[in-house]
Design an enzyme around this catalytic site. Sequence first.
Site, PDB file in Angstrom:
ATOM      1  N   VAL A 188      18.224  23.304  28.458  1.00  0.00           N
ATOM      2  CA  VAL A 188      17.967  24.213  29.424  1.00  0.00           C
ATOM      3  C   VAL A 188      18.848  25.333  29.580  1.00  0.00           C
ATOM      4  O   VAL A 188      19.868  24.843  29.635  1.00  0.00           O
ATOM      5  CB  VAL A 188      18.376  23.748  31.251  1.00  0.00           C
ATOM      6  CG1 VAL A 188      17.385  25.078  31.884  1.00  0.00           C
ATOM      7  CG2 VAL A 188      17.129  21.923  31.307  1.00  0.00           C
ATOM      8  N   HIS A 189      18.389  26.660  29.327  1.00  0.00           N
ATOM      9  CA  HIS A 189      20.021  27.396  29.677  1.00  0.00           C
ATOM     10  C   HIS A 189      19.425  28.451  29.511  1.00  0.00           C
ATOM     11  O   HIS A 189      20.882  30.102  30.034  1.00  0.00           O
ATOM     12  CB  HIS A 189      20.400  27.064  27.627  1.00  0.00           C
ATOM     13  CG  HIS A 189      18.749  28.210  26.969  1.00  0.00           C
ATOM     14  ND1 HIS A 189      18.364  27.794  26.423  1.00  0.00           N
ATOM     15  CD2 HIS A 189      19.220  29.233  26.128  1.00  0.00           C
ATOM     16  CE1 HIS A 189      17.745  28.616  25.377  1.00  0.00           C
ATOM     17  NE2 HIS A 189      19.087  29.736  25.614  1.00  0.00           N
ATOM     18  N   ARG A 190      18.048  29.148  29.550  1.00  0.00           N
ATOM     19  CA  ARG A 190      17.451  30.164  29.702  1.00  0.00           C
ATOM     20  C   ARG A 190      18.600  31.037  31.059  1.00  0.00           C
ATOM     21  O   ARG A 190      18.282  29.819  32.146  1.00  0.00           O
ATOM     22  CB  ARG A 190      16.478  30.613  30.455  1.00  0.00           C
ATOM     23  CG  ARG A 190      15.560  30.154  29.177  1.00  0.00           C
ATOM     24  CD  ARG A 190      14.905  31.588  28.418  1.00  0.00           C
ATOM     25  NE  ARG A 190      15.056  31.292  26.698  1.00  0.00           N
ATOM     26  CZ  ARG A 190      14.227  32.125  25.693  1.00  0.00           C
ATOM     27  NH1 ARG A 190      14.810  33.186  26.091  1.00  0.00           N
ATOM     28  NH2 ARG A 190      14.108  31.778  25.009  1.00  0.00           N
ATOM     29  N   ARG A 202      26.504  27.290  28.600  1.00  0.00           N
ATOM     30  CA  ARG A 202      26.006  28.310  30.121  1.00  0.00           C
ATOM     31  C   ARG A 202      25.743  26.838  31.154  1.00  0.00           C
ATOM     32  O   ARG A 202      26.244  27.446  32.736  1.00  0.00           O
ATOM     33  CB  ARG A 202      25.195  28.921  30.230  1.00  0.00           C
ATOM     34  CG  ARG A 202      24.623  30.215  31.323  1.00  0.00           C
ATOM     35  CD  ARG A 202      22.295  30.261  30.365  1.00  0.00           C
ATOM     36  NE  ARG A 202      23.083  31.312  29.596  1.00  0.00           N
ATOM     37  CZ  ARG A 202      23.589  32.953  30.144  1.00  0.00           C
ATOM     38  NH1 ARG A 202      23.761  32.848  31.996  1.00  0.00           N
ATOM     39  NH2 ARG A 202      23.345  34.071  29.548  1.00  0.00           N
ATOM     40  N   ASP A 255      13.394  24.929  28.000  1.00  0.00           N
ATOM     41  CA  ASP A 255      13.145  26.536  28.010  1.00  0.00           C
ATOM     42  C   ASP A 255      13.427  27.426  27.083  1.00  0.00           C
ATOM     43  O   ASP A 255      13.582  28.545  27.035  1.00  0.00           O
ATOM     44  CB  ASP A 255      13.945  27.113  29.222  1.00  0.00           C
ATOM     45  CG  ASP A 255      15.283  26.803  29.771  1.00  0.00           C
ATOM     46  OD1 ASP A 255      16.059  26.977  28.708  1.00  0.00           O
ATOM     47  OD2 ASP A 255      15.717  27.095  30.301  1.00  0.00           O
TER      48      ASP A 255
END
Length: 367
Positions: free
Chosen positions: A203-205, A238, A279
Amino acid sequence: MVGARPQFVKAAAVSRILRGELGQRLGLSEYLVHTGQHYDENMSQVFFDELSIPRPDVDLGVGSGTHAQTTARMLEGLETVFSGEKADVVLVYGDTNTTLAAALAAAKLDLPVAHVEAGLRSFDRRMPEEINRVVADHLSALLFCPTDAAVANLAREGVATGVHQVGDVMYDAALFYGALAPAKSHVLERLALAPGLFALATVHRQENTDDPERLDGILAGLTEVAERLPVVLPLHPRTRKTVHALGWKQRLASLRVVDPLSYLDMVSLERAAAVIITDSGGVQKEAFFYGVPCVTLRDQTEWVETVELGANRLAGAEPQRIRQAVDAACAEPRPGALESGSRASGSALPYGDGHAAERIVEVLAAS
Ligand code: UD1
């Protein structure tokens, strides 16, 4: 031009051919520029080492900041580099801020831009990547599309000149570098994971990490999945930052959180996972290449072929949808990896034949 993690993989596939026998025969040479958008050892250097990417000729070291800050630093640095080097063409990859800055700096200096992974669209302008790709495409003289859908997207925007459907360089990379993974990666032993008995999540978007409601839904969904299947989560810096800022560290307690992985370790986990939950655009495709079902934590995807072929499910950020999609994906018989041809069953692979980089190099030499 490289700067962020996915670009190292794509550039490795092209550089290998460009600097290899074919590129030399065609009289090409490469000057490699790293913007320094990604700078942590495990987000950058480890990829150069594993993928045998040559040392960058220049590293601008722009580091972190807001979109405007980092893009502005890149533009300034690149103008100087491009003015000094007088390249015949500036080759940009994907859809990051590095792609945008390089395309813009080059176009303003009247240098031809060639865009690898041209024509992809999510049709969601809230995504920074969508803005980056639209701008890069419209500034490019050569547009290397990975799929027919990408060519059609460009045609709808009136872009038809310089467009080449070459296949996907990530498929080239998956075939060439993926073959090295079993011998070189020991990540399964290190994490004590049994093949087929865990889920791999990333998950990083920005749309997920910077929206607490979506991040909350995703963490709740992954936690539900973890009740039945261990969930390995290599945590992007992030996402780590946001989770800590929200005071949600405890929400990761039932997940197997690990630091960002090298390419070969990631490939090894992807191939061995029961299901991949992500994602990331690149990871969706790698799941497809390796015949592992994918659940995508977004409401749309640029890689529409993976959904159309039943290999990928869009689950958004709601816990119930995520859990149901994972259940459905796990209940399916495993189709087997694309590289063995089992999913292809007579039809052309949507992502080419593993020789996209050769086509790119040939077009560059002829231009
Ligand atoms: C970028 C790309 C995204 C791509 C992703 C792959 C843009 C707009 N987005 O997102 O399309 O999928 O790379 O990872 O270019 N950070 C570190 N160390 C690093 C790199 C980043 O700590 O080595 C942290 C910093 O706090 C930084 C944040 O991560 O502010 C976000 O990094 P940034 O490069 O802005 O975007 P990504 O989220 O990595």
